[in-house]
Design an enzyme around this catalytic site. Structure first.
Site, PDB file in Angstrom:
ATOM      1  N   ARG A  80       3.466  33.053  -4.474  1.00 47.22           N
ATOM      2  CA  ARG A  80       3.395  32.012  -5.514  1.00 47.22           C
ATOM      3  C   ARG A  80       2.797  32.538  -6.834  1.00 47.22           C
ATOM      4  O   ARG A  80       3.363  32.312  -7.897  1.00 47.22           O
ATOM      5  CB  ARG A  80       2.634  30.793  -4.994  1.00 47.22           C
ATOM      6  CG  ARG A  80       3.431  30.021  -3.929  1.00 47.22           C
ATOM      7  CD  ARG A  80       2.611  28.910  -3.309  1.00 47.22           C
ATOM      8  NE  ARG A  80       1.368  29.447  -2.730  1.00 47.22           N
ATOM      9  CZ  ARG A  80       0.333  28.701  -2.390  1.00 47.22           C
ATOM     10  NH1 ARG A  80       0.330  27.396  -2.607  1.00 47.22           N
ATOM     11  NH2 ARG A  80      -0.736  29.250  -1.862  1.00 47.22           N
ATOM     12  N   ASN A  99       4.573  26.093  -1.515  1.00 52.31           N
ATOM     13  CA  ASN A  99       4.973  26.387  -0.142  1.00 52.31           C
ATOM     14  C   ASN A  99       5.518  25.113   0.471  1.00 52.31           C
ATOM     15  O   ASN A  99       4.981  24.027   0.257  1.00 52.31           O
ATOM     16  CB  ASN A  99       3.781  26.863   0.690  1.00 52.31           C
ATOM     17  CG  ASN A  99       3.365  28.277   0.316  1.00 52.31           C
ATOM     18  OD1 ASN A  99       4.144  29.031  -0.260  1.00 52.31           O
ATOM     19  ND2 ASN A  99       2.143  28.627   0.662  1.00 52.31           N
TER      20      ASN A  99
END
Ligand SMILES: [Fe+3]
Ligand SMILES: [Mg+2]
Ligand SMILES: [Zn+2]
Ligand SMILES: [Zn+2]
EC number: 6.2.-.-
Lengths: 769, 329
Positions: A24, A42
């Site tokens: 990320r 996620n």
């Protein structure tokens, strides 16, 4: 991808190993750099990116997902679709959705070896984490070993009890920082601390490390709280230290792994190819089996009688500090007595290691899950897994036929693993050990419970081996009624494990060269050629049978196995000079074993390739008693490598028996004894045995292909860890016009059985309609 | 059918084939060596057994003595003193009469020594191949000793596990004699009646004697597993404490068999409340049948039956299917 309409917004889904590896922050950095709006999060086991901006910039973002992903990430699939809502300006990392249920499994990341950035900090005197044994970032550090629950966030890890200091918190919350959401982030102010205990003496922090290094330098044995369990450490250059460790651990001969400070040291000790180098330094940092250089510096007792040694590099900051301060190779082995599971609990470790370690270097970060060090070897440039544990497990593997119901595959008995299967993925739990050990059995049961809880997994079907006395089979009987159990033949599971990870479709020939497995006819198998699909198989060929006098005791004592071949095999032996083995054996044992074989008393017959190698090793006086599982075969392989020049095969033939092609080994063993008596070097004969098995295999496959038209061969089973076979068999088969594949990520030994069982069970359910 | 070695297959044969045949009236609960029958307010124990052994004669005994001792011991495991026995012979045509005479004499001698009369019997001669030389079928009637009621389900966590004598002798003797392995010259069957030993144990331990079993087929491992399963407990045995005579150990090493799985015909395993264990052990050692009695382990809350090995590992001692097949790959 074409942007039509006024809403240039896209939704990008990324599958693979993408959680807990700094994915990320990586997306955030790239997207911000490209001036894109949107968010990344996620979701289940995947990463979802919602993004809006100029099409060229979005294209570049998508392209970089594969090309520039963090080292530990594995991107298997990227799908792009139109989004209906346009994100607000700016790019954010948004919280994961804990309610999302994945099709396969949520990403439970494997542990990652210390990254170069953290290593630099570890040894920079100016850094605030200088010599801090728990430095980590999004690119490295503990993962699977500290998780309490998913999704993977700090509050659900063993780090929950450590409150971030102000500076660590700032790093943790800054999307531009390397430590953005590095869940185990820590520093000397706020993180875990070392502790040393040796009898009544204790020390903490840097003094603890100093005490441990002094002890090791003095030739003592230190218990070390590692990543996935306690380890035992001693000086690998000191014969006395290594001998003492062998004695105390009650592990007389099985080779130890050696941790070296750096690649340069590895290269001094062993031959390291470019491919080996890549594997040694990969995020998993496994133990890699390498050829020892003739001028060996290591104590001989590290790997007695072998020409290979398992080396690995430091993979935690603590290992780095130890190796740096000691500047020499160290034996680093699992913290247990032989056959027991590696200790992870502090009190338990203190008790178990009390009689082995002179002192224990521990710390206050709990270990939540047991992960031994992984072991691999590179054959023909490809990494082949021998023990799948830390750094690899519990990563997901493909399931060629998706599971219609969640499947628990309970595995075999030794080198035990279990697998969970759901959707199009199977997850293999870490290497366990021998289930006959009560603690290993308990660890298996709690491991199933733990991984099931993490993934909200409820098995509806249980796949198991056909061996009725495997404790895993007993567990299957205990937890599921017969209607929800699927029995999978051992060698079918082996060859399917190989086919599935290679993406083989349709029918294939399965060559399973193994020790022993329970056949579907109630006898023991282990040298099999099968015509197989994922759902079923038919046996086409096999090795000739020989009795195991005394069952398991013939496995522990290859000399007895040799008598099984000499006195009671499926094929009578030709006349030969009296084998020297007979002179080495006590007369009463010889007479009793002969009688047992002739009367069929406790002498189950087996068509095993592994036992054939054992017998050959004993007849060549390489190994009469196996100090550990597979020692005879390993010594035979080692001897064969010493042969100079190409060696022709010994005589052999195939016969027909009950509709199967059968390898008649009597000519092979007869010639072996005659040539041995005539003074032919053992190395040459050992090599000839390997050559013979390769030639026999090709011919078995040719006959099978003539009958079936199938020319794809999947090779598996414990014998495929033998490098001469792993390299020689595919080459010979390819030369004969076959496509031949080996296991890679799944062990060819019984560690791969659970995966094979899961694939077979899914395929059978898939057919069930 | 491979249901002969007292392992899990025989257990399955009983639970899945034979018991259903008895219909809903079949008594529930754990299977005992002998059943309690109340006749006119009087508690009696009833047991039946069929004996097949090859060879018929072996060092330390024969099929006749074995039949008497086995039935007496089945009654004894439920604290029964034998009152009367019945004997039936199934004789294959061609069995030498001298053999039959020898067995009959052995039955008489064993019964006399055990102090129990053989009150009735039956004999059938069947054609060649319809039986293997000689089968002996017995029934035993017993009277319950006052003051105790050992039962297979009676073991409790914390109980001490006692063993009355060395293990493995009978199974090794019979196998070695049959196959001519040569061990039979160093070892003999332990076949003997145990009811007097049990009487003294009950006198010393009373209701503290929770469970008794004679580890016949399947050996100590099967006996302990059956008690553990029926009682819902685990058991931890200590390998170093197990009395295994040297010839038995050598034979088992050669055969690849764990002595804990070898049949016995003259010893028992007892699960005794810890506070009575010493008294019971002392009483056992005072009798010749129990002279070598030892403490071999303890009952745990749950989990598998396991053995703490000489090197300190904890190995699972489970109930094998039949003959032990190697589990090594
Ligand atoms: Fe196998
Ligand atoms: Mg009985
Ligand atoms: Zn890092
Ligand atoms: Zn901090």
């Amino acid at each position: 991808m074409t942007a039509v309409g006024e809403v240039p917004a896209w939704r990008v889904r990324v599958r693979g190993t993408v959680q807990g590896v700094g994915f990320r922050p990586f997306v955030h950095r790239v997207a911000t750099g490209l001036g894109l709006d949107g968010a990344v999060r996620n979701d289940g086991g995947e990463v979802v990116i919602e993004v809006a901006g100029p099409e060229a910039a979005v294209r570049r973002l998508v392209g970089s997902l594969r090309r520039e992903a963090p080292a530990a990430a594995v991107v298997t699939e990227v799908t792009v679709s139109r989004a209906t809502t346009v994100p607000a300006p700016g790019f954010r990392v948004t919280p994961s959705d804990p309610g999302a249920t994945p099709y396969g499994f949520a990403g439970l990341p494997a542990d990652l070896a210390t990254c170069p950035d953290c290593r630099r900090e570890l040894f920079s005197a100016a850094d605030r984490r200088y010599r801090y044994p728990f430095v980590n970032c999004t690119a490295c550090g503990p993962r699977a070993t500290i998780v309490d629950d998913l999704p993977y966030d700090r509050v659900r890890t063993a780090m929950a009890g450590f409150r971030l200091c102000r500076r660590c918190a700032a790093e943790y919350h800054d999307p531009a920082d390397r430590r953005f959401h590095a869940e185990p982030v820590a520093c000397p102010r706020c993180g875990p601390r070392l502790a040393w205990t040796a009898g009544r003496r204790t020390a903490a922090g840097p003094a603890a490390l100093a005490a441990a290094t002094t002890a090791i330098a003095d030739g003592r044995i230190v218990g070390l709280k590692g990543l996935g369990g306690y380890q035992l450490v001693c000086d690998a250059l000191s014969p006395a230290a290594v001998d003492r460790l062998r004695q105390r651990k009650r592990r007389p001969r099985k080779p130890f792994a050696v941790m070296v400070p750096d690649l340069a040291t590895a290269t001094l000790i062993a031959g390291v190819t470019a491919a080996d180098r890549v594997v040694l330094t990969s995020p998993a940092h496994p133990v890699v089996l390498l050829p020892v250089r003739p001028a060996r510096r290591l104590a001989a007792a590290v790997a007695p009688g072998l020409d290979r040694v398992g080396l690995f590099l430091p993979y935690t900051p603590l290992h780095h500090l130890l190796l740096h301060d000691l500047g020499r190779p160290l034996v680093v082995t699992s913290g247990n007595r032989a056959d027991e599971p590696i200790a992870i609990d502090d009190a338990d470790a203190a008790e178990r290691l009390a009689g082995i370690a002179d002192g224990i270097l521990g710390h206050d970060r709990p270990i939540r899950a047991r992960y031994d060090d992984s072991v691999v070897q590179v054959v023909d440039g490809v990494r082949r897994t021998i023990r799948r544990a830390r750094g690899y497990a519990p990563g997901a593997l493909p399931l060629p036929v998706p599971a219609r119901h969640p499947i628990l595959a309970v595995g075999a008995q030794l080198k035990h693993t279990f697998a969970l299967a759901r959707g199009d993925q199977a997850l293999i739990g870490p290497h366990g050990g021998d289930l006959a050990d009560a603690d290993t059995l308990a660890a298996f049961r709690s491991g199933v419970a733990r991984l099931g809880r993490l993934h909200r997994f409820r098995a509806e079907v249980v796949a198991h081996d056909l061996h009725p006395d495997y404790l895993s089979t007993g567990y299957a009987r205990e937890i599921a009624p017969a209607t929800r159990r699927i029995g999978v033949q051992h060698h079918h599971a082996h060859v399917v494990s190989c086919a599935a990870e290679n993406g083989v479709h349709g029918r294939f020939l399965g060559v399973a060269y193994d020790g022993l497995g329970f056949g579907d006819d109630g006898t023991l198998w282990g040298g099999e050629v099968l015509l197989a699909t994922y759902a079923g198989f038919r046996r086409l060929g096999r090795f000739g049978r020989a009795p195991l006098p005394g069952g398991a005791s013939a496995v522990h004592r290859p000399a007895r196995m040799a008598l099984g071949y000499l006195y009671g095999g499926e094929f009578p032996m030709p006349a030969t000079p009296a084998p020297a083995l007979l002179g080495r054996m006590p007369a009463t044992e010889r007479a009793t074993v002969r009688r047992m074989v002739e009367r069929g008393v406790h002498s189950p017959p087996a068509s095993s390739a592994g036992r054939f190698f054992d017998a050959a090793a004993s007849l060549l006086d390489l190994c009469d008693d196996a100090g550990y599982e597979g020692e005879a075969a390993v010594l035979l392989e080692t001897a064969a490598r010493a042969a100079t020049g190409p060696v022709p095969a010994l005589p052999w033939r195939l016969t027909r028996a009950a509709g199967l092609w059968v390898y008649d080994w009597s000519g092979t063993l007869g010639a072996l004894l005659i040539r041995l008596a005539a003074g032919v070097p053992v190395a040459e004969l050992a090599a000839a045995v390997h050559r013979t098995v390769i030639d026999v295999t090709v011919e078995l496959c040719v006959r099978a292909a003539d009958r079936t038209g199938v020319r794809v061969v999947c090779l598996s089973g414990g014998c495929l860890q033998n490098r001469l076979l792993a390299a020689g068999l595919p080459a010979a088969l390819r030369a004969a016009g076959f496509t031949a594949v080996l296991n890679r990520d799944v062990p060819a030994n019984d560690g791969g059985i659970s995966y094979g069982q899961a694939v077979v069970a899914a395929a059978r359910l898939g057919k069930g309609g | 059918l491979g249901h002969g070695s007292g392992g899990r297959l025989s257990a399955e044969l009983i639970s899945e084939v034979l018991l259903p045949g008895l219909g809903p009236a079949a008594p529930g609960g754990p299977l005992e060596d002998a059943a309690l029958v109340t006749v006119g307010g009087c508690e009696l124990l009833l047991s039946t057994d069929a004996y097949v052994v090859d060879p018929l004669f072996f060092p330390g005994g024969d099929i006749g003595a074995l039949a008497v001792h086995g039935t007496v011991n089945d009654l004894a495991m439920r604290a029964g003193l034998p009152v009367a026995l019945t004997i039936a012979y199934v004789v294959e045509e061609g069995l030498p009469l001298t053999d039959l005479r020898r067995v009959a004499a052995s039955v008489g001698a064993a019964a006399a020594a055990a102090g129990v009369p053989v009150v009735t019997g039956d004999t059938k001669v069947v054609g060649r191949g319809a039986a293997d030389r000689l089968f002996v079928i017995t029934a035993g009637l017993g009277r319950r000793l006052p003051g105790a009621a050992p039962t297979a389900a009676g073991a409790r966590p914390g109980d001490v596990v006692l063993l009355s004598g060395p293990i493995g002798c009978h199974g090794v003797t019979v196998l070695s004699t049959r196959e001519g392995l040569g061990f039979e010259s160093d070892v003999a069957s332990d076949s003997q009646p145990l009811h007097r030993l049990v009487a003294d144990m009950i006198a010393a331990g009373g209701t503290g004697v929770h469970a008794l079993r004679d580890p016949t087929r399947g050996g100590l491992a099967a006996a302990v597993n059956e008690i553990a399963a029926a009682s819902g407990v685990g058991v931890e045995l200590v390998e170093a404490a197990l009395p295994v005579p040297e010839p038995v150990r050598a034979a088992c090493e050669m055969l690849g068999v764990d002595p804990a799985y070898v049949a016995n015909e003259g010893c028992l395993v007892a699960f005794v409340a810890p506070e009575r264990a010493d008294a019971v052990l002392t009483a056992m050692r005072a009798r010749p049948e129990g002279a070598a009695a030892v403490r071999i382990g303890a009952v745990t809350d749950g989990g598998p039956v396991l053995v703490r090995t000489m090197v300190g590992a904890r190995r699972v001692l489970d109930l094998p299917l039949g003959e032990q097949l190697p589990r090594i790959c």
